[in-house]
Design an enzyme around this catalytic site. Structure first.
Site, PDB file in Angstrom:
ATOM      1  N   HIS A 209     -58.074  55.507 -98.086  1.00 42.56           N
ATOM      2  CA  HIS A 209     -56.771  54.864 -97.888  1.00 42.56           C
ATOM      3  C   HIS A 209     -56.484  54.676 -96.394  1.00 42.56           C
ATOM      4  CE1 HIS A 209     -52.338  54.335 -98.324  1.00 42.56           C
ATOM      5  NE2 HIS A 209     -52.315  55.051 -97.208  1.00 42.56           N
ATOM      6  N   GLU A 210     -56.693  55.733 -95.596  1.00 38.45           N
ATOM      7  CA  GLU A 210     -56.413  55.645 -94.157  1.00 38.45           C
ATOM      8  C   GLU A 210     -57.338  54.639 -93.474  1.00 38.45           C
ATOM      9  OE1 GLU A 210     -53.883  56.983 -92.767  1.00 38.45           O
ATOM     10  OE2 GLU A 210     -53.279  58.100 -94.553  1.00 38.45           O
TER      11      GLU A 210
ATOM     12  N   HIS B 123     -56.199  51.079 -93.798  1.00 39.26           N
ATOM     13  CA  HIS B 123     -55.245  50.599 -92.787  1.00 39.26           C
ATOM     14  C   HIS B 123     -55.993  49.990 -91.603  1.00 39.26           C
ATOM     15  CE1 HIS B 123     -51.533  51.920 -94.572  1.00 39.26           C
ATOM     16  NE2 HIS B 123     -51.917  53.179 -94.649  1.00 39.26           N
TER      17      HIS B 123
ATOM     18  N   GLU C 226     -48.894  50.103 -97.180  1.00 38.63           N
ATOM     19  CA  GLU C 226     -49.313  51.262 -97.965  1.00 38.63           C
ATOM     20  C   GLU C 226     -49.905  50.825 -99.306  1.00 38.63           C
ATOM     21  OE1 GLU C 226     -49.527  54.357 -96.978  1.00 38.63           O
ATOM     22  OE2 GLU C 226     -48.772  53.696 -95.030  1.00 38.63           O
TER      23      GLU C 226
ATOM     24  N   ASP D 124     -53.756  51.428-100.475  1.00 35.40           N
ATOM     25  CA  ASP D 124     -54.074  52.005-101.792  1.00 35.40           C
ATOM     26  C   ASP D 124     -55.057  51.107-102.539  1.00 35.40           C
ATOM     27  OD1 ASP D 124     -52.485  54.222-101.470  1.00 35.40           O
ATOM     28  OD2 ASP D 124     -50.774  53.409-102.569  1.00 35.40           O
TER      29      ASP D 124
END
Length: 366
Positions: A221-222, A225, A304, A308
């Site tokens: 997930h990070e 970004h 976000e 995801d």
């Protein structure tokens, strides 16, 4: 809520009683008495003024911070700090504020004074350079003053993280574990670094609360970004924000009537630049900031969901869902808050919304 209410009341009272003019006059008096500075030494007087207001702000905020840390956080089993560590952090933060904030403000005021009519362009450039410098030194120099960073031990988790980074062409150079548990049982993970020198930090609490595969999914997930450009976009948005704010400030800077309304009504001397900045951001820019903050919150929630989805596309949906559930349970997070409240205040979507979105993505893939 009580703390924010007090902050609002304090700001209003300070405006009504003329705290800023009083603090400035007291700073001029101290400068003349101990350093033989005159009111024309504005930048030097400003440093005294900021020191005084910082001390006042620290004292008034201290009871709320101590109550939050040693009552609320401890009541729910989060706080691990001792009083010694708490005040040690306060002392370090104060010293860093003086060491970094002092030269920063001095340079900022110098640029405003020397920049002429278009000073906001030079200020904008200065803020860009300062932002880049701080993004570079904060994780490497400043954060280690508060926490210990140790290399992640060799093992299966370390190998899998590097494999994930290679899969996404993320130039990972170092992996650290941070001793977040010495202050709180809250958990987190973050990335930092420029160009080909990227680093990932895991809280030791995160490694205790979730399994290795769930850590990988959270890092997926990070890394999403980064891969989707959210980090760069946020940086660019921040720079546009600074540019817009200082441009509007340049339009108000020479308005004597505006600052006279706040107690600076002596037409024989100009309003100190730092006072003009404070009043601008506290009054004129404040409602604009609220609206822009809401727009940025909406954008953050969009990012976000995007991160995801990126993790889901990596085949990590189930592990991400279970990892997020464990973290929220450990942190006593609100899984399904009021939608209107969360829309304005939460930079991350509520857990229920995130889980529902991931489940819908899983259905589409079947």
């Amino acid at each position: 809520m009580i703390s924010s209410t007090y902050d609002t009341v304090e700001s209003v009272v300070f405006l009504l009683v003329g705290f800023l003019p009083y603090a400035w006059d007291k700073s001029v008096e101290l400068g003349q008495t101990y350093f033989s500075w005159t009111p024309e030494d504005e930048i030097k007087i400003t440093l005294i003024f900021l020191l005084l207001t910082t001390i006042v702000g620290t004292i008034t905020a201290l009871p709320f911070e101590m109550y939050s840390t040693f009552q609320i956080e401890r009541k729910h089993g989060f706080n691990k700090q001792t009083l010694g560590l708490f005040f040690s952090d306060k002392a370090k933060s104060f010293v860093l504020s003086c060491a970094i904030g002092g030269p920063f403000v001095a340079l900022l005021l110098k640029i405003i004074k020397m920049g002429g009519e278009y000073f906001y362009i030079y200020v904008w450039g200065f803020m860009f350079v300062f932002s880049v410098i701080m993004m570079t030194i904060v994780p490497v120099v400043i954060m280690p003053l508060f926490n210990k960073y140790e290399p992640l031990p060799d093992g299966d988790l370390k190998n899998k993280i590097y494999q994930l980074a290679d899969r996404l062409s993320y130039p990972l150079k170092k992996l650290f574990v941070m001793d977040g548990s010495k202050r709180s049982s809250h958990s987190n993970a973050f990335m930092f670094g420029f160009g080909s020198n990227k680093r990932i930090v895991l809280f030791d609490t995160l490694m205790e609360q979730v399994h290795d595969d769930e850590i990988l999914a959270i890092l997926g997930h990070e890394l999403g970004h980064w891969k989707l450009g959210h980090t760069l976009t946020n940086f660019c948005v921040t720079q546009v924000y600074f540019g817009a704010a200082f441009y509007i400030f340049s339009l108000c800077f020479t308005s004597h009537d505006l600052f006279a309304a706040f107690g600076f009504d002596d037409s024989s001397r100009p309003v100190p630049t730092v006072i003009a900045l404070l009043l601008f951001f506290q009054t004129i820019w404040a409602p604009v900031d609220k609206m822009l903050s809401f727009v940025l919150t909406v954008f953050s929630r969009h990012c976000e969901f995007g991160a995801d989805e990126f993790s889901v596309d990596l085949g990590m949906s189930q592990k991400l869902q279970s990892g997020l559930c464990k973290i929220h349970l450990e942190n006593l997070g609100a899984m399904c808050p009021d939608p209107w409240y969360s829309m304005y205040h939460y930079s991350h979507p509520p857990l229920v919304e995130r889980l529902s979105a991931m489940m819908e993505l899983d259905k589409k893939k079947k």
